[in-house]
Design a protein around this motif. Structure first.
Motif: not given
Length: 160
Positions: A61, A116-122, A142, A144, A146
């Motif tokens: 993940t 804390r995951q804020t969106d699928p790539s961050t 932060r 990034s 993929t």
């Protein structure tokens, strides 16, 4: 006061015995440096939606991918594993940048990640760390990422 204390009438300390005279090594034994208490990193302190860890992580993940990179740099101190945590062809995987990351955390550093995951790539995270000197440090970053689950890799990290 130091000058006064250094000028006392006490005799000079005795020299260490010559190692050849006692049949031992030419290196005098010194006391071990006491280990620092590991920085607390309790997963039960996580807020809702947050992960608290210093575990190894892996490519499953975005959160475990970020954890794996930091484990490779700080705990394992392994350039190959750190490179493995980064997406192929990404500048972050340059050997000089990985060495710089390792140099930022001396051997024996202990740490804790709050992620804390804020969106699928961050992934937003705070890393609190303590080198053997005992001086606490903290970065808010932060990351990034993929890749699909099982092959998630970091592509970069910047200050929040």
């Amino acid at each position: 006061m130091l000058a006064f204390a250094g000028c006392g009438s006490d005799p000079a300390p005795e020299a260490l015995p010559d190692a050849s005279a006692v049949g031992g090594s030419s290196i005098a034994a010194i006391a071990a440096i006491p280990a620092i208490e590991p920085l607390p990193c309790d997963p039960t302190t996580a807020a809702p939606g947050e992960t608290v860890t210093r575990e190894r992580g892996g490519p499953d993940t975005p959160i475990t991918a970020v954890a794996y990179y930091h484990w490779a740099v700080i705990t394992s101190r392994d350039t190959a594993r750190a490179a493995e945590a980064i997406a192929p062809g990404n500048p972050m995987a340059r050997p000089d940048l990985i060495r710089e990351a390792l140099n930022g955390y001396p051997p024996g550093t202990t740490y804790c990640l709050r992620l804390r995951q804020t969106d699928p790539s961050t992934v937003l995270f705070t890393i609190t760390y303590q080198p053997p000197s005992g001086v606490l440090g903290e970065f808010r970053l932060r990351a990034s990422v993929t890749g699909a689950p099982g092959s998630v890799r970091m592509t970069g990290q910047v200050d929040q």
